[in-house]
Design an enzyme around this catalytic site. Structure first.
Site, mmCIF file in Angstrom:
data_model
loop_
_atom_site.group_PDB
_atom_site.id
_atom_site.type_symbol
_atom_site.label_atom_id
_atom_site.label_comp_id
_atom_site.label_asym_id
_atom_site.label_seq_id
_atom_site.Cartn_x
_atom_site.Cartn_y
_atom_site.Cartn_z
ATOM 1 N N GLY A 9 0.845 -1.186 0.000
ATOM 2 C CA GLY A 9 0.000 0.000 0.000
ATOM 3 C C GLY A 9 0.878 1.232 0.000
ATOM 4 O O GLY A 9 1.264 1.710 1.069
ATOM 5 N N ALA A 12 -0.197 7.481 1.297
ATOM 6 C CA ALA A 12 0.514 8.395 2.198
ATOM 7 C C ALA A 12 0.991 7.680 3.470
ATOM 8 O O ALA A 12 2.121 7.865 3.912
ATOM 9 C CB ALA A 12 -0.392 9.564 2.548
ATOM 10 N N GLY A 14 1.491 4.319 4.118
ATOM 11 C CA GLY A 14 2.530 3.318 3.869
ATOM 12 C C GLY A 14 3.869 3.994 3.610
ATOM 13 O O GLY A 14 4.913 3.589 4.146
ATOM 14 N N LYS A 192 -10.866 3.479 17.186
ATOM 15 C CA LYS A 192 -10.628 4.295 15.970
ATOM 16 C C LYS A 192 -11.859 4.240 15.072
ATOM 17 O O LYS A 192 -12.254 5.233 14.459
ATOM 18 C CB LYS A 192 -9.376 3.770 15.253
ATOM 19 C CG LYS A 192 -9.130 4.359 13.871
ATOM 20 C CD LYS A 192 -8.008 5.377 13.841
ATOM 21 C CE LYS A 192 -7.981 6.240 12.603
ATOM 22 N NZ LYS A 192 -7.169 5.754 11.521
ATOM 23 N N ASN A 200 -16.333 10.402 9.199
ATOM 24 C CA ASN A 200 -16.071 10.258 7.762
ATOM 25 C C ASN A 200 -17.305 10.370 6.864
ATOM 26 O O ASN A 200 -17.297 11.158 5.908
ATOM 27 C CB ASN A 200 -15.313 8.953 7.496
ATOM 28 C CG ASN A 200 -13.883 9.015 8.034
ATOM 29 O OD1 ASN A 200 -13.579 9.849 8.894
ATOM 30 N ND2 ASN A 200 -13.009 8.167 7.551
ATOM 31 N N ARG A 261 -9.868 17.639 5.017
ATOM 32 C CA ARG A 261 -10.958 16.877 4.398
ATOM 33 C C ARG A 261 -10.718 15.427 4.780
ATOM 34 O O ARG A 261 -9.592 14.931 4.647
ATOM 35 C CB ARG A 261 -10.914 17.016 2.876
ATOM 36 C CG ARG A 261 -11.311 18.411 2.395
ATOM 37 C CD ARG A 261 -11.332 18.511 0.884
ATOM 38 N NE ARG A 261 -10.096 18.020 0.298
ATOM 39 C CZ ARG A 261 -9.998 17.448 -0.897
ATOM 40 N NH1 ARG A 261 -11.053 17.279 -1.643
ATOM 41 N NH2 ARG A 261 -8.847 17.032 -1.352
ATOM 42 N N SER A 262 -11.727 14.723 5.254
ATOM 43 C CA SER A 262 -11.525 13.324 5.665
ATOM 44 C C SER A 262 -11.161 12.473 4.450
ATOM 45 O O SER A 262 -11.415 12.855 3.297
ATOM 46 C CB SER A 262 -12.803 12.768 6.306
ATOM 47 O OG SER A 262 -13.750 12.502 5.289
ATOM 48 N N SER A 263 -10.604 11.303 4.726
ATOM 49 C CA SER A 263 -10.228 10.406 3.629
ATOM 50 C C SER A 263 -11.457 10.012 2.810
ATOM 51 O O SER A 263 -11.384 9.878 1.589
ATOM 52 C CB SER A 263 -9.528 9.160 4.178
ATOM 53 O OG SER A 263 -10.341 8.536 5.151
ATOM 54 N N GLU A 275 -14.067 3.640 1.987
ATOM 55 C CA GLU A 275 -13.974 2.564 2.986
ATOM 56 C C GLU A 275 -15.289 2.399 3.756
ATOM 57 O O GLU A 275 -15.303 1.843 4.844
ATOM 58 C CB GLU A 275 -12.812 2.854 3.933
ATOM 59 C CG GLU A 275 -11.467 2.763 3.233
ATOM 60 C CD GLU A 275 -10.277 2.876 4.163
ATOM 61 O OE1 GLU A 275 -9.420 1.981 4.154
ATOM 62 O OE2 GLU A 275 -10.193 3.876 4.891
#
Ligand code: KPL
Length: 306
Positions: A9, A12, A14, A192, A200, A261-263, A275
């Site tokens: 992966g 960012a 990884g 988490k 999100n 900004r969230s993923s 996700e």
């Protein structure tokens, strides 16, 4: 002894771990290779390296790190760090099987639920570690990575076995990345998840920054609703979490990352798969969680998740 590490992966996160380890450890301490499914990107980075802005630094430094799209030629690893998006876990692991020997530890450092289980379709559970991280990183431009925030990183075994958690902790410590060990890794993963489940989807649906989830009274109530459902679902799975504490953490993350900004918002806006299935969708699939089911359908309706 050299620890042989592959990172699956090359996003960012990884690359952040790759850069932190590569810049702090000698070649004798660690051999590190970023495994990329995109051949052109792997060969570009292999040739030119990455630019890395360390936390607190003003200037970028050049990091020369091995990148490969051919796991078959690399030999078996001591550690495989899995940093892919949750929906890519199984495919990435299948491609990385040539890297797995009987003593290889495979450590998921991903978002959402189900990642260890996806890895366990390919690798014995006694070789798997789960984890989560609150480290933050983003790409300022192509191959220029910024370490945006330092946060806790957890690890813990899926099932008791051959995973060498201590050796991993020692090595990361030597690289200045302190790891926390969890006897029950499901707890930090769920903690988490509660934050992601609240922040999100709302940022992606309302097209707002993370900070708005704490600031806007309606979004704040919506986040609380999503989080409360997830806490009840976790309790039914035998995982006891404190909703009040979890909501305080959610608000802190929203405020600490207020301008981000969230993923999930980034994924929706870029037309990428999100996700959602591993976050709110996973909560809704485990128990009665209608608000989580609703945001899952709404996010799916927006793009590549359908
Ligand atoms: O990690 C995050 C993400 O963007 O995915 C936040 C929003 C900080 C928490 O879920």
């Amino acid at each position: 002894m050299t620890m042989h590490i592959a990172i699956l992966g090359p996003g960012a996160l990884g690359c952040l771990f790759g850069c932190l380890l590569r810049t702090e450890l000698s070649a004798e301490q660690a051999r590190i290779v970023l495994v990329d499914h995109k051949r052109d990107r792997a060969s570009r980075r292999q040739q030119s390296g990455l630019s890395f802005v360390r936390r607190g630094a003003e200037k970028a430094q050049r990091v020369q790190i091995d990148c490969s799209a051919d796991p078959a030629g690399l030999g078996s690893m001591d550690l495989i760090l899995v940093c892919t998006k949750a929906h890519q876990t199984s495919a990435a692991m299948a491609q990385a099987l040539p890297l797995v020997g009987p003593k290889t530890s495979v450590w998921s450092l991903q978002n959402g639920l189900g990642n260890m289980e996806a890895l366990a379709r390919h690798v014995p559970a006694q070789q798997i570690l789960g984890g989560v991280t609150s480290q933050g990183a983003y790409w300022r431009k192509q191959d220029l990575l910024v370490h945006a925030g330092i946060g806790d990183t957890w690890l813990g075994v899926m099932e008791k076995g051959d995973q060498d958690a201590q050796a991993i902790m020692d090595l990361f410590n030597a690289a200045g990345v302190a790891l926390q060990h969890a006897d029950d890794i499901r707890l930090p993963i769920w903690k988490k998840l509660l934050i992601s489940a609240g922040i999100n989807p709302l940022t992606a649906l309302a097209r707002v920054t993370n900070g708005q989830v704490a600031e806007n009274p309606s979004l704040r109530r919506a986040a609380r609703l999503l989080l409360n459902e997830a806490v009840a679902v976790a309790a039914a799975q035998g995982i006891e979490l404190d909703a009040e504490q979890a909501f305080t953490s959610l608000l802190k993350v929203a405020k600490d990352t207020a301008d981000n900004r969230s993923s999930m918002r980034c994924d929706v806006e870029a037309g990428r798969k999100t996700e959602i299935d591993a976050i709110n969708g996973a909560v809704a699939s485990l128990g009665h969680a209608p608000a989580n089911a609703l945001v899952t359908e709404l996010i799916r309706s927006m793009g590549r998740d359908a």
